[in-house]
Scaffold this active site. Structure first.
Site, short mmCIF file in Angstrom:
data_model
loop_
_atom_site.label_atom_id
_atom_site.label_comp_id
_atom_site.label_asym_id
_atom_site.label_seq_id
_atom_site.Cartn_x
_atom_site.Cartn_y
_atom_site.Cartn_z
N CYS A 115 -1.14 101.61 57.26
CA CYS A 115 -1.95 101.65 56.03
C CYS A 115 -3.23 100.83 56.13
CB CYS A 115 -1.12 101.20 54.83
SG CYS A 115 0.42 102.10 54.65
N HIS A 248 -5.70 98.97 49.30
CA HIS A 248 -4.80 100.05 49.72
C HIS A 248 -3.94 100.45 48.52
CE1 HIS A 248 -1.83 102.43 51.62
NE2 HIS A 248 -0.89 101.51 51.56
N ASN A 278 0.87 106.93 47.77
CA ASN A 278 0.44 106.14 48.92
C ASN A 278 0.14 107.09 50.08
OD1 ASN A 278 0.20 104.50 51.17
ND2 ASN A 278 1.97 103.22 50.67
N1 ACO Z 1 14.46 106.67 41.41
C1 ACO Z 1 15.43 106.07 40.69
N2 ACO Z 1 16.08 104.97 41.11
C2 ACO Z 1 15.72 104.45 42.29
C3 ACO Z 1 14.74 105.04 43.10
C4 ACO Z 1 14.09 106.19 42.62
N3 ACO Z 1 13.12 106.82 43.31
N4 ACO Z 1 14.61 104.30 44.23
C5 ACO Z 1 15.48 103.29 44.13
N5 ACO Z 1 16.17 103.38 42.96
C6 ACO Z 1 17.20 102.50 42.44
C7 ACO Z 1 17.92 101.77 43.54
O1 ACO Z 1 18.97 102.56 44.06
C8 ACO Z 1 18.44 100.56 42.80
O2 ACO Z 1 19.59 100.93 42.07
P1 ACO Z 1 20.83 99.91 41.88
O3 ACO Z 1 20.24 98.74 41.13
O4 ACO Z 1 21.80 100.72 41.11
O5 ACO Z 1 21.25 99.55 43.28
C9 ACO Z 1 17.35 100.26 41.78
O6 ACO Z 1 16.57 101.47 41.68
C10 ACO Z 1 16.46 99.12 42.18
O7 ACO Z 1 16.06 99.31 43.51
P2 ACO Z 1 15.05 98.33 44.20
O8 ACO Z 1 14.78 98.78 45.60
O9 ACO Z 1 15.53 96.92 44.00
O10 ACO Z 1 13.76 98.57 43.30
P3 ACO Z 1 12.42 97.75 43.24
O11 ACO Z 1 12.22 97.23 41.90
O12 ACO Z 1 12.27 96.81 44.39
O13 ACO Z 1 11.37 98.90 43.43
C11 ACO Z 1 9.94 99.78 45.11
C12 ACO Z 1 11.36 99.63 44.65
C13 ACO Z 1 9.16 100.63 44.12
C14 ACO Z 1 9.94 100.48 46.47
C15 ACO Z 1 9.28 98.39 45.21
O14 ACO Z 1 10.10 97.51 45.95
C16 ACO Z 1 7.94 98.47 45.87
O15 ACO Z 1 7.02 99.04 45.34
N6 ACO Z 1 7.77 97.84 47.02
C17 ACO Z 1 6.56 97.94 47.77
C18 ACO Z 1 6.74 98.96 48.80
C19 ACO Z 1 5.53 99.78 49.05
O16 ACO Z 1 4.63 99.94 48.26
N7 ACO Z 1 5.53 100.33 50.22
C20 ACO Z 1 4.53 101.20 50.60
C21 ACO Z 1 4.40 101.17 52.02
S1 ACO Z 1 3.81 99.67 52.55
C22 ACO Z 1 2.29 99.71 52.38
O17 ACO Z 1 1.69 100.69 52.09
C23 ACO Z 1 1.74 98.42 52.58
#
Ligand code: ACO
Length: 321
Positions: A115, A248, A278
């Site tokens: 990215c 980004h 993204n």
């Molecule tokens: N829809 C519904 N529920 C979901 C989904 C979905 N798409 N994905 C995960 N869940 C659920 C999980 O199973 C979990 O359920 P549980 O509590 O019953 O176990 C719950 O949601 C919470 O999951 P987490 O992974 O803890 O959710 P979080 O609040 O961390 O959000 C996310 C996840 C959106 C990925 C967040 O961590 C994030 O944005 N991180 C940054 C990652 C990113 O942007 N990466 C891009 C690539 S890196 C880059 O570009 C630099």
């Protein structure tokens, strides 16, 4: 003194927007509310299975070259940032060069910094131009990330989209890129990677993107704040004199937290993550082009572009547009 400035921008998104509800309709166990609340993403574009990164790059490049008032033959350096190349080799840049009909012997190569790839490519091209060896560089971020997503992993597949953005960087008497900074720390690779490799004519191991979302979130907010301060300090520029911040586009919460750390209000931030998701290396030039074409970004303004991605890699550039 030779400087480098952006002479034109272009971008391309494949097909119609795919909404969060469309993903639900395709059988993904998610909801519009979950995706919007956690990421800010409402739609993304997904390329048809026969469309490659170089196809998307070609459309974006044609638009950037036209915006610069140039012809493809005027380009003497082609740099493509991508993690989803058309093939193992030749480079996507070489394939793009052929599609654009550039037959003047221009150099062409790919940059792999996930990215952060566009910021890496821009920084490399700037150094070629400032050295006097090249005059007009095409710098492109192009991705078909949908190809490396595990569509049964709802924690990742809802986050990404496909697209391409391009700029023409040309030699100038006046400064256009005021400061750049690039960094990497490969020890963080387990929190975001596509672990598979190629051996004996087949993909060995896992071919899909794997991510520890919370670890990535924390790392991204920390380094995006630091690297923006770094380029500002390097150029002797105060944050309040920056007209636009283009981070980004991974997640609106990462973007908001980064802007807050820098003291930049959200009305000075270009955000496209709601519409594009993204798009990895394409996200920054896509956002830049959108804001140039809708009139928000104008000549003479100061812009920070900054990225973070798998590796981990991170970097920023301060531009005088
Ligand atoms: N829809 C519904 N529920 C979901 C989904 C979905 N798409 N994905 C995960 N869940 C659920 C999980 O199973 C979990 O359920 P549980 O509590 O019953 O176990 C719950 O949601 C919470 O999951 P987490 O992974 O803890 O959710 P979080 O609040 O961390 O959000 C996310 C996840 C959106 C990925 C967040 O961590 C994030 O944005 N991180 C940054 C990652 C990113 O942007 N990466 C891009 C690539 S890196 C880059 O570009 C630099």
């Amino acid at each position: 003194m030779i400087y480098a400035r952006i002479a034109g921008t272009g971008s391309f998104l494949p097909g119609e927007p795919v909404s969060n509800d469309d993903l639900v309709a395709r059988g993904i166990d998610t909801s519009n509310d979950w995706i919007v609340e956690r990421t800010g993403i409402r739609t993304r574009h997904l390329a048809a299975s026969d469309v490659t990164s170089s196809d998307l790059a070609c459309e974006a490049s044609r638009r950037a070259i036209a915006a610069a008032g140039l012809q493809p033959e005027d380009i003497d350096l082609v740099v493509v940032a991508t993690s989803t190349p058309d093939c193992i080799f030749p480079s996507t840049a070489a394939l793009l060069q052929a599609k654009l009909g550039i037959r003047n012997g221009a150099a062409a190569f790919d940059v792999q910094a996930v990215c952060t790839g566009f910021v890496y490519g821009l920084t490399i091209a700037e150094k070629f131009i400032r050295s006097g060896s090249h005059k007009r560089a095409l710098v492109v971020g192009a991705e078909v990330f949908s190809r490396i997503l595990d569509w049964s992993d709802r924690g990742t597949c809802v986050l990404f989209g496909d697209g391409a953005g391009a700029v023409v960087l040309e030699a100038s008497d006046a400064p256009g890129i005021l400061a750049t900074a690039l960094h990497a720390d490969g020890s963080h690779h387990p929190i975001l990677c596509v672990p598979g490799g190629v051996a004996s004519g087949q993909v060995i191991g896992d071919p899909f993107l794997r991510m520890d979302g919370q670890a990535v979130f924390k790392f991204a907010v920390k380094v995006l704040g630091e690297v923006a301060h770094e380029v500002l300090a390097d150029a002797g520029v105060q944050p309040e004199t920056v007209d636009w911040l283009i981070p980004h586009q991974a997640n609106i919460r990462i973007i908001q937290a980064t802007a807050k750390r820098l003291g930049v209000p959200m009305d000075k931030v270009i955000a496209t993550v709601d519409r594009h998701g993204n798009t990895s290396a394409a996200s920054i030039p896509l956002a830049l082009d959108l804001a140039v074409r809708d009139g928000r970004i104008r000549a003479g303004q100061r812009i920070i572009v900054e990225g973070v991605g798998g590796g981990f890699t991170w970097g920023a550039a301060l531009l005088q547009f």
